[in-house]
Scaffold this motif. Structure first.
Motif, mmCIF file in Angstrom:
data_model
loop_
_atom_site.group_PDB
_atom_site.id
_atom_site.type_symbol
_atom_site.label_atom_id
_atom_site.label_comp_id
_atom_site.label_asym_id
_atom_site.label_seq_id
_atom_site.Cartn_x
_atom_site.Cartn_y
_atom_site.Cartn_z
ATOM 1 N N ILE A 93 0.901 -1.212 0.086
ATOM 2 C CA ILE A 93 0.132 -0.001 -0.209
ATOM 3 C C ILE A 93 0.968 1.225 -0.043
ATOM 4 C CG2 ILE A 93 -1.758 1.331 1.092
ATOM 5 C CD1 ILE A 93 -2.771 -1.568 2.225
ATOM 6 N N LEU A 94 1.900 1.382 0.701
ATOM 7 C CA LEU A 94 2.926 2.411 0.827
ATOM 8 C C LEU A 94 3.321 2.689 -0.342
ATOM 9 C CD1 LEU A 94 4.891 2.138 4.246
ATOM 10 C CD2 LEU A 94 2.941 3.408 3.645
ATOM 11 N N TYR A 96 2.149 1.754 -3.527
ATOM 12 C CA TYR A 96 1.121 2.177 -4.404
ATOM 13 C C TYR A 96 0.860 3.700 -4.315
ATOM 14 C CZ TYR A 96 -3.636 2.879 -6.171
ATOM 15 O OH TYR A 96 -4.459 3.650 -6.971
ATOM 16 N N LEU A 97 0.537 4.058 -2.973
ATOM 17 C CA LEU A 97 0.140 5.478 -2.977
ATOM 18 C C LEU A 97 1.341 6.558 -2.959
ATOM 19 C CD1 LEU A 97 -1.858 5.012 0.440
ATOM 20 C CD2 LEU A 97 -2.529 5.467 -1.725
ATOM 21 N N ALA A 98 2.683 5.978 -2.794
ATOM 22 C CA ALA A 98 3.708 6.901 -3.030
ATOM 23 C C ALA A 98 3.594 7.126 -4.479
ATOM 24 C CB ALA A 98 5.113 6.437 -2.412
ATOM 25 N N GLU A 99 3.742 6.159 -5.207
ATOM 26 C CA GLU A 99 3.719 6.124 -6.671
ATOM 27 C C GLU A 99 2.537 6.960 -7.349
ATOM 28 O OE1 GLU A 99 4.445 2.137 -8.230
ATOM 29 O OE2 GLU A 99 6.461 2.269 -7.896
ATOM 30 N N LYS A 100 1.487 6.780 -6.611
ATOM 31 C CA LYS A 100 0.134 7.296 -7.198
ATOM 32 C C LYS A 100 0.145 9.026 -6.890
ATOM 33 C CE LYS A 100 -4.937 7.650 -6.201
ATOM 34 N NZ LYS A 100 -5.606 7.403 -7.480
ATOM 35 N N ARG A 103 5.010 11.091 -4.566
ATOM 36 C CA ARG A 103 5.884 11.754 -3.422
ATOM 37 C C ARG A 103 6.352 10.855 -2.464
ATOM 38 N NH1 ARG A 103 2.595 16.101 0.024
ATOM 39 N NH2 ARG A 103 4.673 16.412 0.440
ATOM 40 N N PHE A 104 7.382 10.941 -1.757
ATOM 41 C CA PHE A 104 8.122 10.018 -0.755
ATOM 42 C C PHE A 104 8.666 8.717 -1.322
ATOM 43 C CE2 PHE A 104 4.700 12.565 1.260
ATOM 44 C CZ PHE A 104 5.558 13.336 1.953
ATOM 45 N N ILE A 105 8.962 8.786 -2.586
ATOM 46 C CA ILE A 105 9.694 7.708 -3.205
ATOM 47 C C ILE A 105 10.403 8.324 -4.337
ATOM 48 C CG2 ILE A 105 7.675 6.935 -4.770
ATOM 49 C CD1 ILE A 105 8.684 3.913 -4.346
ATOM 50 N N ASP A 183 11.011 5.408 5.974
ATOM 51 C CA ASP A 183 10.899 6.271 7.337
ATOM 52 C C ASP A 183 9.490 6.003 8.030
ATOM 53 O OD1 ASP A 183 13.518 7.708 7.374
ATOM 54 O OD2 ASP A 183 12.528 8.420 5.428
ATOM 55 N N ILE A 184 8.473 6.177 7.082
ATOM 56 C CA ILE A 184 7.088 6.065 7.161
ATOM 57 C C ILE A 184 6.843 4.481 8.030
ATOM 58 C CG2 ILE A 184 4.930 5.830 6.780
ATOM 59 C CD1 ILE A 184 5.454 8.315 5.049
#
Length: 232
Positions: A93-94, A96-100, A103-105, A183-184
Motif C-alpha cells: 500500500i505504501l 502504491y500510494l507513493a507512486e500514485k 511523493r516520498f519515493i 521512514d514511514i
C-alpha cells in the motif's frame, strides 16, 4: 457508490464518501503507516475502524478484501485505469500510494529500489522481530519461565537497531535528506518498541543515538501526529 458496491466490505462499513480512498485499519504500527502517508500526501480518504475486540478482521466482509485477516487494507475507487483497486499488506500500500501521488519515493530508479530495500528491511526484520519481542516481554510470553525465547528476540532487535543506527549516521532520514516511505514504515515500529512494548531499557535504546534523533524528528511532523491517531 457504483464503483464500490461490488466490494462486500462496503456492506459492513458503508462509505460516506465513496469517491475517496477507503482505509480499513487500526492505529497499530502497521496500520498507522498508511494513515500517516495519506496525511502526508493529502489524498482524501475515509477511515474505518476494524476492531479486534469484536473480531472484525475475521468477518466475511473483511476477509473478502484481505483473506489474510490483517490490517491495513484499502480500496482506491480511482485506481489504475480509473478502476477500483483493492490492496492489503502495508508495504504494498505504501508503494502504491507513493507512486500514485509522486511523493516520498524517489523518481531515480536506483534510489527508488534502495528505498524499497529499506522498506523490506522493516517488513521482513523490524516488524516481525519487534512483534515477537513484544509478545515475550509484555504479553503472554512474559510469564514463560524460560527466558531464552525473549532473549533471542532482544538480541535480534538490538542487532536491527544497530543496522539502522549505522545507516542514520550523518543522515537526517533513511535515504539521506529526503523523507520517504522507508521512514514511514520503520519509525512507527521504533516508537511502539519503546512506548507500547516498554522495551527501551531492555534493548538499550538510549545507546542508539542516531535512531533516537530521527525518531524525535519523525513524531514531530504534523501528519505523523494526526496519522498516529487514525482511525480513532
Amino acid at each position: 457508490m457504483t464503483k464500490l458496491s461490488a466490494f462486500p466490505i462496503t456492506q459492513k462499513w458503508p462509505p460516506q464518501h465513496p469517491e475517496w480512498i477507503q482505509l480499513y485499519s487500526l492505529p497499530t504500527p502497521n496500520g498507522v503507516k498508511v494513515s500517516i502517508l495519506l496525511e502526508e500526501i493529502g489524498l482524501p480518504y475515509e477511515a474505518h475502524k476494524v476492531s479486534f475486540e469484536t473480531n472484525d478482521q475475521l468477518s466475511a466482509e473483511f476477509l473478502s478484501l484481505n483473506p489474510n485477516n490483517k490490517i491495513p487494507a484499502i480500496i482506491d475507487p480511482d485506481g489504475p485505469g480509473g478502476q477500483p483497486l483493492a490492496l492489503f499488506e502495508s508495504g504494498a500500500i505504501l508503494i502504491y500510494l507513493a507512486e500514485k501521488s509522486g511523493r516520498f519515493i524517489p523518481r531515480d530508479a536506483a534510489a527508488r529500489y534502495e528505498t524499497i530495500q529499506w522498506l523490506m528491511f522493516q517488513m521482513g526484520g523490524i516488524g516481525p522481530m519487534f512483534g515477537q519481542l513484544g509478545f515475550f516481554h509484555k504479553f503472554a510470553g512474559k510469564d514463560y519461565e524460560d527466558k531464552r525465547p525473549r532473549d533471542r528476540y532482544v538480541a535480534e532487535s538490538k542487532r536491527l537497531l544497530g543496522v539502522l543506527d549505522r545507516r542514520l549516521q550523518g543522515r537526517d532520514w533513511i535515504m539521506g535528506e529526503e523523507y520517504s516511505i522507508a521512514d514511514i514504515a520503520i519509525f512507527p515500529w521504533i516508537r511502539n518498541l519503546i512506548g507500547f512494548y516498554a522495551a527501551g531499557e531492555l534493548v538499550g535504546f538510549d545507546g542508539f543515538t542516531n535512531v533516537r534523533r530521527s525518531l524525535e524528528r519523525f513524531v514531530e511532523r504534523p501528519a505523523v501526529k494526526k496519522g498516529l491517531t487514525i482511525p480513532g
